[in-house]
Design a protein around this motif. Structure first.
Motif, mmCIF file in Angstrom:
data_model
loop_
_atom_site.group_PDB
_atom_site.id
_atom_site.type_symbol
_atom_site.label_atom_id
_atom_site.label_comp_id
_atom_site.label_asym_id
_atom_site.label_seq_id
_atom_site.Cartn_x
_atom_site.Cartn_y
_atom_site.Cartn_z
ATOM 1 N N ASN A 5 10.955 -2.442 -2.862
ATOM 2 C CA ASN A 5 12.052 -1.484 -2.837
ATOM 3 C C ASN A 5 11.561 -0.053 -3.056
ATOM 4 O O ASN A 5 12.222 0.766 -3.666
ATOM 5 N N GLU A 6 10.357 0.222 -2.558
ATOM 6 C CA GLU A 6 9.776 1.543 -2.759
ATOM 7 C C GLU A 6 10.685 2.623 -2.179
ATOM 8 O O GLU A 6 11.119 2.546 -1.045
ATOM 9 N N SER A 7 10.983 3.620 -2.992
ATOM 10 C CA SER A 7 11.883 4.683 -2.557
ATOM 11 C C SER A 7 11.101 5.773 -1.844
ATOM 12 O O SER A 7 9.887 5.822 -1.909
ATOM 13 N N PHE A 8 11.834 6.668 -1.172
ATOM 14 C CA PHE A 8 11.217 7.756 -0.447
ATOM 15 C C PHE A 8 11.505 9.062 -1.139
ATOM 16 O O PHE A 8 12.609 9.301 -1.613
ATOM 17 N N VAL A 163 -1.844 8.150 6.270
ATOM 18 C CA VAL A 163 -3.168 7.538 6.266
ATOM 19 C C VAL A 163 -3.314 6.700 7.536
ATOM 20 O O VAL A 163 -2.357 6.062 7.991
ATOM 21 N N GLY A 164 -4.511 6.695 8.112
ATOM 22 C CA GLY A 164 -4.720 6.048 9.398
ATOM 23 C C GLY A 164 -4.813 4.537 9.361
ATOM 24 O O GLY A 164 -5.652 3.948 10.068
ATOM 25 N N THR A 165 -3.965 3.882 8.592
ATOM 26 C CA THR A 165 -3.871 2.416 8.605
ATOM 27 C C THR A 165 -2.764 2.031 9.583
ATOM 28 O O THR A 165 -1.674 1.625 9.188
ATOM 29 N N LEU A 270 0.889 -5.945 1.107
ATOM 30 C CA LEU A 270 2.257 -5.723 1.573
ATOM 31 C C LEU A 270 3.006 -7.049 1.699
ATOM 32 O O LEU A 270 4.211 -7.123 1.442
ATOM 33 N N GLY A 271 2.286 -8.107 2.083
ATOM 34 C CA GLY A 271 2.909 -9.425 2.152
ATOM 35 C C GLY A 271 3.318 -9.937 0.781
ATOM 36 O O GLY A 271 4.389 -10.532 0.620
ATOM 37 N N ILE A 272 2.474 -9.711 -0.218
ATOM 38 C CA ILE A 272 2.821 -10.112 -1.578
ATOM 39 C C ILE A 272 4.070 -9.368 -2.043
ATOM 40 O O ILE A 272 4.984 -9.955 -2.631
ATOM 41 N N ALA A 273 4.115 -8.061 -1.759
ATOM 42 C CA ALA A 273 5.289 -7.274 -2.142
ATOM 43 C C ALA A 273 6.525 -7.724 -1.367
ATOM 44 O O ALA A 273 7.624 -7.795 -1.928
ATOM 45 N N ALA A 274 6.363 -8.034 -0.073
ATOM 46 C CA ALA A 274 7.495 -8.487 0.734
ATOM 47 C C ALA A 274 8.072 -9.788 0.202
ATOM 48 O O ALA A 274 9.266 -10.061 0.344
ATOM 49 N N ALA A 275 7.219 -10.597 -0.432
ATOM 50 C CA ALA A 275 7.671 -11.854 -1.029
ATOM 51 C C ALA A 275 8.366 -11.633 -2.368
ATOM 52 O O ALA A 275 8.835 -12.598 -2.989
ATOM 53 N N SER A 405 1.256 4.501 -1.657
ATOM 54 C CA SER A 405 1.159 3.070 -1.364
ATOM 55 C C SER A 405 -0.241 2.708 -0.881
ATOM 56 O O SER A 405 -0.743 1.619 -1.178
ATOM 57 N N HIS A 406 -0.884 3.617 -0.148
ATOM 58 C CA HIS A 406 -2.246 3.326 0.317
ATOM 59 C C HIS A 406 -3.203 3.165 -0.854
ATOM 60 O O HIS A 406 -4.056 2.267 -0.851
ATOM 61 N N MET A 407 -3.092 4.006 -1.862
ATOM 62 C CA MET A 407 -4.019 3.915 -2.985
ATOM 63 C C MET A 407 -3.805 2.645 -3.791
ATOM 64 O O MET A 407 -4.758 2.117 -4.373
ATOM 65 N N ARG A 408 -2.600 2.114 -3.810
ATOM 66 C CA ARG A 408 -2.400 0.816 -4.477
ATOM 67 C C ARG A 408 -3.236 -0.253 -3.787
ATOM 68 O O ARG A 408 -3.828 -1.124 -4.450
ATOM 69 N N SER A 409 -3.298 -0.202 -2.477
ATOM 70 C CA SER A 409 -4.139 -1.143 -1.741
ATOM 71 C C SER A 409 -5.617 -0.823 -1.923
ATOM 72 O O SER A 409 -6.450 -1.721 -2.102
ATOM 73 N N LEU A 410 -5.947 0.463 -1.890
ATOM 74 C CA LEU A 410 -7.350 0.853 -1.994
ATOM 75 C C LEU A 410 -7.918 0.577 -3.384
ATOM 76 O O LEU A 410 -9.133 0.414 -3.533
ATOM 77 N N HIS A 411 -7.055 0.507 -4.407
ATOM 78 C CA HIS A 411 -7.534 0.097 -5.728
ATOM 79 C C HIS A 411 -8.235 -1.255 -5.640
ATOM 80 O O HIS A 411 -9.305 -1.447 -6.232
ATOM 81 N N VAL A 412 -7.624 -2.191 -4.915
ATOM 82 C CA VAL A 412 -8.237 -3.517 -4.783
ATOM 83 C C VAL A 412 -9.567 -3.406 -4.053
ATOM 84 O O VAL A 412 -10.572 -4.022 -4.450
#
Length: 457
Positions: A5-8, A163-165, A270-275, A405-412
């Motif tokens: 439910n990430e807000s903008f 970000v270019g993802t 993103l799949g984990i969050a979607a779940a 949101s990109h940095m949350r992924s890049l942390h991993v």
């Protein structure tokens, strides 16, 4: 906490007010499949500059030219600069070897940053402070602490950064996979396996003369001083610590873990969050193989590629409901496994019984649009990604691949690299954004900039 439910975040209007309020409002109301900003009149189009005219810059900017006018190019390699000018701009662009001259121009609205990874943060931070919006290639940063700075400056300046993802803008595969998960078609998600292939190997690479036209010191920039290395074999394979092959050196990148990891680990999270599950990592452990010896996380040879070539890593998340396995072997892509089904997705396919079941039990009409946060959906992959950037510049929304949101992924991705370099479990506090109980590992969240190449704040 998860991103479902990430807000903008709405920001103040852009510096030049290149579109009137009414025009921006109409863009915000685009329906799916409508005409994009590339159809805007010439006077309304943005003007952008490409910083870094190597491989990915010349692949991505032609798509950007559908939506905005490319007026300036910058590179520290004169050959790249001239070739980019002819290929992209019919020889008519303004050319620079110093990107800061571009940032000083009031008539340039945004920049595309397509340099090697170790330059991304410095250029992006300075661009935002100069009032520019940006498209920046992945991975956004070389370290986790760089990401903290980028997020801080983005909030302070309100600049729009995509970000270019571009996999986040793939509606027929990746977003459909996420929609399947969000609609509960896999049941309870239990495991995510991310396969990103092995890293590259090199022989010993000798010292070599710097190619004519390349400013090697400025190419190194914030990275440590190093001699140029290059080897071309009789079968026309080539190895270097410079152009293209920089990603296999920890000094400039993070190997496969931040190359394809920035794409596929991102989709896995993103799949984990979607779940509806917690996507905040708390530990990473496993095995890795390098071709050089490491002491305290530092490679002990400087004459061959040093990023992890093989790896089998397990990521655990707060809540303990799901785990992620990151591997170098098998078919590159992401496998999502739930207690009622499983699907596999990569750039070439989306397969599994839940996908087959869509033939008689389709997703709701708005399922994929929800994953794309209700923003206009135009084209697919790179064109859609650029369309989303232009839409968000107009509306001052956070793009689909924003820096937060990109940095949350890049942390991993970065923590996985630290785990590989140290050869031990890394425990992570996602709230404090620090490593727990390992002073050396925690110190690897940042790297010093070479004197003379610090970020200009």
């Amino acid at each position: 906490m998860n991103r479902k439910n990430e807000s903008f975040q709405a920001h103040a209007p852009s510096r030049r007010q290149f579109l009137k309020t009414a025009s921006a409002a109409s863009l915000a109301a685009w329906p799916i499949g409508s005409t994009t900003a590339k159809a805007a009149s010439k006077s309304e189009r943005l003007r952008f500059a490409l910083i870094g005219c190597g491989g990915n810059g010349t692949r991505t900017s032609p798509v950007g030219k559908e939506f905005a006018d490319l007026v300036a190019l910058c590179d520290v390699d004169e050959g790249h600069l001239q070739r980019g000018n002819e290929l992209l701009c019919d020889g008519k662009a303004d050319l620079y070897s110093d990107y800061q001259q571009i940032l000083q121009r009031d008539d340039i609205d945004m920049v595309q940053i397509s340099t090697p990874d170790h330059w991304h943060t410095k250029i992006l931070v300075e661009a935002m402070l100069a009032g520019k919006d940006a498209y920046c290639e992945k991975p956004l940063t070389l370290t986790i602490d760089e990401g903290k700075l980028i997020r801080k400056v983005q909030k302070e300046t309100g600049r729009v950064v995509q970000v270019g993802t571009q996999q986040r803008s793939s509606f027929d595969k990746f977003n459909k996979a996420l929609a399947i998960i969000a609609e509960g078609r896999l049941g309870t998600l239990k495991k995510v396996t991310v396969r990103i292939n092995a890293g590259s190997w090199s022989p010993e690479i000798p010292l070599a003369d710097v190619p004519s036209g390349l400013d090697w010191d400025r190419w190194l920039g914030p990275a440590p001083k190093a001699d140029y290395r290059y080897l071309k074999t009789p079968n026309d394979r080539w190895y270097t610590n410079g152009h293209t092959q920089f990603r296999w050196w920890y000094q400039y990148s993070g190997g496969k873990l931040t190359d394809w990891g920035a794409h596929h680990i991102d989709i896995g999270l993103l799949g984990i969050a979607a779940a509806g599950l917690n996507d905040q990592p708390v530990s990473i452990n496993g095995t890795a193989a390098h071709d050089v010896k490491f002491v305290d996380g530092i490679p002990q040879q400087d004459d061959r590629y040093n990023t992890a070539r093989e790896f089998d890593l397990t990521v655990r998340f707060a809540g303990g409901d799901v785990e992620m396995n990151i591997r170098h072997d098998g078919d590159r892509g992401i496998l999502f496994e739930g207690d009622q089904g499983r699907i596999f997705v990569n750039r070439g396919k989306l397969v599994g019984k839940p996908v087959e079941d869509l033939a008689h039990d389709p997703l709701p009409d708005d399922a994929i649009a929800k994953i794309y946060r209700g923003m206009p959906m135009e084209g697919n992959d790179r064109p859609a990604h650029w369309a989303n950037l232009i839409h968000c510049i107009n509306t001052r929304q956070l793009p689909i691949a924003n820096v937060h949101s990109h940095m949350r992924s890049l942390h991993v991705c970065h923590l996985a690299g630290i785990c590989c370099r140290l050869g031990r479990e890394i425990r992570w506090d996602p709230d404090a954004e620090r490593v727990i109980g390992d002073e050396l590992a925690d110190s690897m969240l940042a790297r010093p900039y070479r004197p003379g190449y610090e970020i200009q704040m």
